[in-house]
Design a protein around this motif. Structure first.
Motif, PDB file in Angstrom:
ATOM      1  N   ALA A  31       0.836  -1.201   0.000  1.00 22.65           N
ATOM      2  CA  ALA A  31       0.000   0.000   0.000  1.00 22.65           C
ATOM      3  C   ALA A  31       0.874   1.257   0.000  1.00 22.65           C
ATOM      4  O   ALA A  31       0.600   2.216  -0.733  1.00 22.65           O
ATOM      5  N   GLU A  32       1.932   1.249   0.799  1.00 20.51           N
ATOM      6  CA  GLU A  32       2.819   2.409   0.881  1.00 20.51           C
ATOM      7  C   GLU A  32       3.518   2.668  -0.448  1.00 20.51           C
ATOM      8  O   GLU A  32       3.571   3.800  -0.935  1.00 20.51           O
ATOM      9  N   GLN A  33       4.043   1.613  -1.059  1.00 19.47           N
ATOM     10  CA  GLN A  33       4.730   1.762  -2.334  1.00 19.47           C
ATOM     11  C   GLN A  33       3.785   2.275  -3.414  1.00 19.47           C
ATOM     12  O   GLN A  33       4.131   3.199  -4.155  1.00 19.47           O
ATOM     13  N   ALA A  34       2.614   1.671  -3.506  1.00 17.66           N
ATOM     14  CA  ALA A  34       1.650   2.067  -4.537  1.00 17.66           C
ATOM     15  C   ALA A  34       1.249   3.530  -4.379  1.00 17.66           C
ATOM     16  O   ALA A  34       1.186   4.273  -5.363  1.00 17.66           O
ATOM     17  N   GLN A  35       1.003   3.960  -3.147  1.00 18.10           N
ATOM     18  CA  GLN A  35       0.603   5.354  -2.925  1.00 18.10           C
ATOM     19  C   GLN A  35       1.742   6.313  -3.232  1.00 18.10           C
ATOM     20  O   GLN A  35       1.531   7.373  -3.819  1.00 18.10           O
ATOM     21  N   ASN A  36       2.972   5.938  -2.860  1.00 16.26           N
ATOM     22  CA  ASN A  36       4.119   6.790  -3.150  1.00 16.26           C
ATOM     23  C   ASN A  36       4.329   6.961  -4.649  1.00 16.26           C
ATOM     24  O   ASN A  36       4.600   8.063  -5.126  1.00 16.26           O
ATOM     25  N   VAL A  37       4.196   5.880  -5.405  1.00 15.15           N
ATOM     26  CA  VAL A  37       4.332   5.960  -6.862  1.00 15.15           C
ATOM     27  C   VAL A  37       3.214   6.825  -7.446  1.00 15.15           C
ATOM     28  O   VAL A  37       3.461   7.703  -8.281  1.00 15.15           O
ATOM     29  N   ALA A  38       1.988   6.594  -7.015  1.00 17.80           N
ATOM     30  CA  ALA A  38       0.848   7.364  -7.526  1.00 17.80           C
ATOM     31  C   ALA A  38       1.035   8.854  -7.242  1.00 17.80           C
ATOM     32  O   ALA A  38       0.807   9.696  -8.124  1.00 17.80           O
ATOM     33  N   ASP A  39       1.470   9.195  -6.039  1.00 18.36           N
ATOM     34  CA  ASP A  39       1.685  10.600  -5.682  1.00 18.36           C
ATOM     35  C   ASP A  39       2.780  11.234  -6.536  1.00 18.36           C
ATOM     36  O   ASP A  39       2.626  12.355  -7.037  1.00 18.36           O
ATOM     37  N   GLU A  40       3.876  10.531  -6.702  1.00 18.51           N
ATOM     38  CA  GLU A  40       5.001  11.058  -7.481  1.00 18.51           C
ATOM     39  C   GLU A  40       4.628  11.248  -8.946  1.00 18.51           C
ATOM     40  O   GLU A  40       4.945  12.273  -9.553  1.00 18.51           O
ATOM     41  N   LEU A  41       3.951  10.268  -9.525  1.00 17.66           N
ATOM     42  CA  LEU A  41       3.565  10.383 -10.929  1.00 17.66           C
ATOM     43  C   LEU A  41       2.532  11.484 -11.144  1.00 17.66           C
ATOM     44  O   LEU A  41       2.553  12.168 -12.170  1.00 17.66           O
ATOM     45  N   ALA A  42       1.648  11.686 -10.186  1.00 18.66           N
ATOM     46  CA  ALA A  42       0.635  12.744 -10.303  1.00 18.66           C
ATOM     47  C   ALA A  42       1.303  14.114 -10.336  1.00 18.66           C
ATOM     48  O   ALA A  42       0.856  15.010 -11.060  1.00 18.66           O
ATOM     49  N   GLN A  43       2.368  14.286  -9.563  1.00 18.28           N
ATOM     50  CA  GLN A  43       3.067  15.568  -9.519  1.00 18.28           C
ATOM     51  C   GLN A  43       3.954  15.790 -10.732  1.00 18.28           C
ATOM     52  O   GLN A  43       4.020  16.891 -11.256  1.00 18.28           O
ATOM     53  N   GLY A  44       4.633  14.748 -11.173  1.00 18.19           N
ATOM     54  CA  GLY A  44       5.620  14.901 -12.234  1.00 18.19           C
ATOM     55  C   GLY A  44       5.132  14.601 -13.634  1.00 18.19           C
ATOM     56  O   GLY A  44       5.753  15.023 -14.614  1.00 18.19           O
ATOM     57  N   SER A  45       4.044  13.880 -13.769  1.00 17.96           N
ATOM     58  CA  SER A  45       3.551  13.471 -15.088  1.00 17.96           C
ATOM     59  C   SER A  45       2.029  13.523 -15.105  1.00 17.96           C
ATOM     60  O   SER A  45       1.361  12.489 -15.058  1.00 17.96           O
ATOM     61  N   PRO A  46       1.464  14.719 -15.179  1.00 22.81           N
ATOM     62  CA  PRO A  46      -0.006  14.836 -15.099  1.00 22.81           C
ATOM     63  C   PRO A  46      -0.747  14.157 -16.253  1.00 22.81           C
ATOM     64  O   PRO A  46      -1.939  13.907 -16.134  1.00 22.81           O
ATOM     65  N   GLU A  47      -0.041  13.802 -17.322  1.00 20.40           N
ATOM     66  CA  GLU A  47      -0.697  13.112 -18.437  1.00 20.40           C
ATOM     67  C   GLU A  47      -0.967  11.639 -18.130  1.00 20.40           C
ATOM     68  O   GLU A  47      -1.745  10.986 -18.824  1.00 20.40           O
ATOM     69  N   LEU A  48      -0.339  11.114 -17.087  1.00 20.87           N
ATOM     70  CA  LEU A  48      -0.556   9.726 -16.701  1.00 20.87           C
ATOM     71  C   LEU A  48      -1.793   9.601 -15.820  1.00 20.87           C
ATOM     72  O   LEU A  48      -2.053  10.455 -14.978  1.00 20.87           O
ATOM     73  N   VAL A  49      -2.529   8.526 -16.020  1.00 21.43           N
ATOM     74  CA  VAL A  49      -3.655   8.191 -15.151  1.00 21.43           C
ATOM     75  C   VAL A  49      -3.190   7.030 -14.285  1.00 21.43           C
ATOM     76  O   VAL A  49      -2.818   5.977 -14.804  1.00 21.43           O
ATOM     77  N   VAL A  50      -3.193   7.241 -12.981  1.00 24.63           N
ATOM     78  CA  VAL A  50      -2.725   6.212 -12.046  1.00 24.63           C
ATOM     79  C   VAL A  50      -3.840   5.910 -11.064  1.00 24.63           C
ATOM     80  O   VAL A  50      -4.397   6.814 -10.452  1.00 24.63           O
ATOM     81  N   THR A  51      -4.181   4.631 -10.950  1.00 27.77           N
ATOM     82  CA  THR A  51      -5.187   4.217  -9.981  1.00 27.77           C
ATOM     83  C   THR A  51      -4.586   3.132  -9.089  1.00 27.77           C
ATOM     84  O   THR A  51      -3.764   2.327  -9.529  1.00 27.77           O
ATOM     85  N   VAL A  52      -5.011   3.140  -7.840  1.00 28.83           N
ATOM     86  CA  VAL A  52      -4.590   2.139  -6.862  1.00 28.83           C
ATOM     87  C   VAL A  52      -5.860   1.541  -6.279  1.00 28.83           C
ATOM     88  O   VAL A  52      -6.757   2.262  -5.859  1.00 28.83           O
ATOM     89  N   ASP A  53      -5.948   0.201  -6.287  1.00 29.69           N
ATOM     90  CA  ASP A  53      -7.139  -0.458  -5.750  1.00 29.69           C
ATOM     91  C   ASP A  53      -6.762  -1.814  -5.167  1.00 29.69           C
ATOM     92  O   ASP A  53      -5.584  -2.169  -5.115  1.00 29.69           O
ATOM     93  N   ASP A  54      -7.756  -2.550  -4.727  1.00 30.23           N
ATOM     94  CA  ASP A  54      -7.534  -3.866  -4.116  1.00 30.23           C
ATOM     95  C   ASP A  54      -7.745  -5.027  -5.090  1.00 30.23           C
ATOM     96  O   ASP A  54      -7.801  -6.172  -4.670  1.00 30.23           O
ATOM     97  N   ASP A  55      -7.827  -4.746  -6.372  1.00 33.21           N
ATOM     98  CA  ASP A  55      -8.066  -5.770  -7.385  1.00 33.21           C
ATOM     99  C   ASP A  55      -6.744  -6.461  -7.747  1.00 33.21           C
ATOM    100  O   ASP A  55      -6.244  -6.342  -8.854  1.00 33.21           O
ATOM    101  N   VAL A  56      -6.189  -7.186  -6.786  1.00 36.71           N
ATOM    102  CA  VAL A  56      -4.882  -7.827  -6.954  1.00 36.71           C
ATOM    103  C   VAL A  56      -5.085  -9.281  -7.338  1.00 36.71           C
ATOM    104  O   VAL A  56      -5.841 -10.002  -6.689  1.00 36.71           O
ATOM    105  N   SER A  57      -4.400  -9.703  -8.376  1.00 36.64           N
ATOM    106  CA  SER A  57      -4.403 -11.119  -8.740  1.00 36.64           C
ATOM    107  C   SER A  57      -2.971 -11.629  -8.652  1.00 36.64           C
ATOM    108  O   SER A  57      -2.012 -10.857  -8.763  1.00 36.64           O
ATOM    109  N   GLU A  58      -2.831 -12.918  -8.438  1.00 36.65           N
ATOM    110  CA  GLU A  58      -1.501 -13.511  -8.260  1.00 36.65           C
ATOM    111  C   GLU A  58      -0.610 -13.365  -9.482  1.00 36.65           C
ATOM    112  O   GLU A  58       0.610 -13.403  -9.365  1.00 36.65           O
TER     113      GLU A  58
END
Length: 70
Positions: A31-58
C-alpha cells in the motif's frame, strides 16, 4: 516475565494501474509503495492516469524497483 516476539503483520498488496494512451501497466505493490508511486507520478507526469485499488491477482508482476518507493 516472558517476552513474546510477534511477527510484523503481512503487507496487504495493492494493485497499481498506470495508463497513458496505449501504454497500460499493471503491478502489485505494498500500500505504501503504490501510494508513493501514484503521488510522485501525479506531480511529475499529469498526463498519466494512475489508480490504486484492491483488485490484486496472483499473476500481477511486482512493481519494478519497489524498494525505492518505501
Amino acid at each position: 516475565m516472558t517476552t513474546v516476539a510477534t511477527a510484523p503483520a503481512p503487507r496487504q498488496p495493492r494493485h497499481i494501474h498506470i495508463e497513458s494512451g496505449a501504454l497500460k501497466l499493471d503491478y502489485q505493490a505494498s500500500a505504501e509503495q503504490a501510494q508513493n508511486v501514484a503521488d510522485e507520478l501525479a506531480q511529475g507526469s499529469p498526463e498519466l492516469v494512475v489508480t490504486v485499488d484492491d483488485d490484486v491477482s496472483e499473476d500481477l508482476p511486482p512493481l519494478p524497483c519497489s524498494r525505492l518507493w518505501e
